[in-house]
Design a protein around this motif. Structure first.
Motif, PDB file in Angstrom:
ATOM      1  N   LEU A  25       0.832  -1.215   0.000  1.00  0.00           N
ATOM      2  CA  LEU A  25       0.000   0.000   0.000  1.00  0.00           C
ATOM      3  C   LEU A  25       0.860   1.256   0.000  1.00  0.00           C
ATOM      4  O   LEU A  25       2.000   1.241   0.472  1.00  0.00           O
ATOM      5  CB  LEU A  25      -0.900   0.019   1.240  1.00  0.00           C
ATOM      6  N   SER A  26       0.282   2.349  -0.485  1.00  0.00           N
ATOM      7  CA  SER A  26       0.967   3.638  -0.390  1.00  0.00           C
ATOM      8  C   SER A  26       1.038   4.033   1.082  1.00  0.00           C
ATOM      9  O   SER A  26       0.220   3.602   1.903  1.00  0.00           O
ATOM     10  CB  SER A  26       0.223   4.714  -1.188  1.00  0.00           C
ATOM     11  N   MET A  27       1.997   4.868   1.421  1.00  0.00           N
ATOM     12  CA  MET A  27       2.177   5.290   2.806  1.00  0.00           C
ATOM     13  C   MET A  27       0.933   6.029   3.320  1.00  0.00           C
ATOM     14  O   MET A  27       0.553   5.883   4.478  1.00  0.00           O
ATOM     15  CB  MET A  27       3.414   6.187   2.949  1.00  0.00           C
ATOM     16  N   GLU A  28       0.298   6.804   2.453  1.00  0.00           N
ATOM     17  CA  GLU A  28      -0.881   7.571   2.848  1.00  0.00           C
ATOM     18  C   GLU A  28      -2.033   6.639   3.230  1.00  0.00           C
ATOM     19  O   GLU A  28      -2.667   6.808   4.272  1.00  0.00           O
ATOM     20  CB  GLU A  28      -1.298   8.499   1.704  1.00  0.00           C
ATOM     21  N   VAL A  29      -2.287   5.624   2.397  1.00  0.00           N
ATOM     22  CA  VAL A  29      -3.365   4.677   2.674  1.00  0.00           C
ATOM     23  C   VAL A  29      -3.001   3.822   3.882  1.00  0.00           C
ATOM     24  O   VAL A  29      -3.813   3.630   4.791  1.00  0.00           O
ATOM     25  CB  VAL A  29      -3.653   3.791   1.437  1.00  0.00           C
ATOM     26  N   ARG A  30      -1.782   3.332   3.926  1.00  0.00           N
ATOM     27  CA  ARG A  30      -1.349   2.476   5.033  1.00  0.00           C
ATOM     28  C   ARG A  30      -1.469   3.207   6.371  1.00  0.00           C
ATOM     29  O   ARG A  30      -1.913   2.634   7.366  1.00  0.00           O
ATOM     30  CB  ARG A  30       0.090   2.010   4.830  1.00  0.00           C
ATOM     31  N   GLY A  31      -1.063   4.472   6.397  1.00  0.00           N
ATOM     32  CA  GLY A  31      -1.137   5.249   7.631  1.00  0.00           C
ATOM     33  C   GLY A  31      -2.549   5.372   8.161  1.00  0.00           C
ATOM     34  O   GLY A  31      -2.783   5.326   9.370  1.00  0.00           O
ATOM     35  N   CYS A  48      -9.399  -0.709   3.022  1.00  0.00           N
ATOM     36  CA  CYS A  48      -8.522   0.011   2.085  1.00  0.00           C
ATOM     37  C   CYS A  48      -9.310   0.647   0.956  1.00  0.00           C
ATOM     38  O   CYS A  48      -9.019   1.770   0.544  1.00  0.00           O
ATOM     39  CB  CYS A  48      -7.465  -0.934   1.510  1.00  0.00           C
ATOM     40  N   ILE A  49     -10.309  -0.055   0.475  1.00  0.00           N
ATOM     41  CA  ILE A  49     -11.158   0.488  -0.595  1.00  0.00           C
ATOM     42  C   ILE A  49     -11.860   1.747  -0.107  1.00  0.00           C
ATOM     43  O   ILE A  49     -11.888   2.769  -0.807  1.00  0.00           O
ATOM     44  CB  ILE A  49     -12.168  -0.572  -1.072  1.00  0.00           C
ATOM     45  N   ARG A  50     -12.404   1.710   1.108  1.00  0.00           N
ATOM     46  CA  ARG A  50     -13.093   2.894   1.649  1.00  0.00           C
ATOM     47  C   ARG A  50     -12.121   4.059   1.855  1.00  0.00           C
ATOM     48  O   ARG A  50     -12.452   5.209   1.557  1.00  0.00           O
ATOM     49  CB  ARG A  50     -13.794   2.537   2.959  1.00  0.00           C
ATOM     50  N   VAL A  51     -10.926   3.767   2.347  1.00  0.00           N
ATOM     51  CA  VAL A  51      -9.931   4.824   2.568  1.00  0.00           C
ATOM     52  C   VAL A  51      -9.521   5.445   1.237  1.00  0.00           C
ATOM     53  O   VAL A  51      -9.435   6.667   1.109  1.00  0.00           O
ATOM     54  CB  VAL A  51      -8.697   4.273   3.329  1.00  0.00           C
ATOM     55  N   GLU A  52      -9.283   4.630   0.225  1.00  0.00           N
ATOM     56  CA  GLU A  52      -8.909   5.160  -1.093  1.00  0.00           C
ATOM     57  C   GLU A  52     -10.017   6.032  -1.674  1.00  0.00           C
ATOM     58  O   GLU A  52      -9.744   7.080  -2.254  1.00  0.00           O
ATOM     59  CB  GLU A  52      -8.562   4.026  -2.054  1.00  0.00           C
ATOM     60  N   GLN A  53     -11.267   5.602  -1.535  1.00  0.00           N
ATOM     61  CA  GLN A  53     -12.384   6.406  -2.034  1.00  0.00           C
ATOM     62  C   GLN A  53     -12.462   7.736  -1.307  1.00  0.00           C
ATOM     63  O   GLN A  53     -12.708   8.774  -1.919  1.00  0.00           O
ATOM     64  CB  GLN A  53     -13.694   5.636  -1.884  1.00  0.00           C
ATOM     65  N   GLN A  54     -12.239   7.722  -0.011  1.00  0.00           N
ATOM     66  CA  GLN A  54     -12.258   8.959   0.765  1.00  0.00           C
ATOM     67  C   GLN A  54     -11.130   9.884   0.320  1.00  0.00           C
ATOM     68  O   GLN A  54     -11.326  11.090   0.179  1.00  0.00           O
ATOM     69  CB  GLN A  54     -12.119   8.640   2.252  1.00  0.00           C
ATOM     70  N   LEU A  55      -9.959   9.344   0.086  1.00  0.00           N
ATOM     71  CA  LEU A  55      -8.826  10.166  -0.337  1.00  0.00           C
ATOM     72  C   LEU A  55      -9.056  10.771  -1.726  1.00  0.00           C
ATOM     73  O   LEU A  55      -8.619  11.884  -1.991  1.00  0.00           O
ATOM     74  CB  LEU A  55      -7.535   9.340  -0.331  1.00  0.00           C
TER      75      LEU A  55
END
Length: 94
Positions: A25-31, A48-55
């Motif tokens: 994962l990217s550092m931003e998503v992993r964090g 992870c899918i929800r975090v990526e959508q939020q970002l």
């Protein structure tokens, strides 16, 4: 990922799969993902899918525009009414 492991006839512990997935994962998503609890790989993937959508919905700080005003600039209007200009003692605008 699980499908590829099955096709390659590899078996590994779920914790190993989770660690491998997290490392990709990217550092931003992993964090962000590491702040939330999950019980297994499936929940981690959904998180992870929800975090990526939020970002994707939030503009990044690099792309956002900041406004700064100097003394000669007018402050923005409030409620559609422009700010009043200072007047001298005779009622004329300065």
């Amino acid at each position: 990922m699980e499908l590829l492991l099955l096709r390659a006839q590899l078996r590994e512990a779920e914790r190993t799969s989770i660690d491998r997935f997290l490392s990709s994962l990217s550092m931003e998503v992993r964090g962000k993902v590491e702040l939330f609890p999950y019980r297994g790989l499936d929940e981690l993937v959904q998180l992870c899918i929800r975090v990526e959508q939020q970002l994707k919905r939030k503009p990044s700080p690099k792309n956002s525009t900041s406004y700064s005003y100097t003394k000669k600039d007018q402050a923005p209007s409030v409620l559609g009414v422009p700010p009043s200009k200072p007047k001298d003692d005779k009622g004329k605008n300065i």
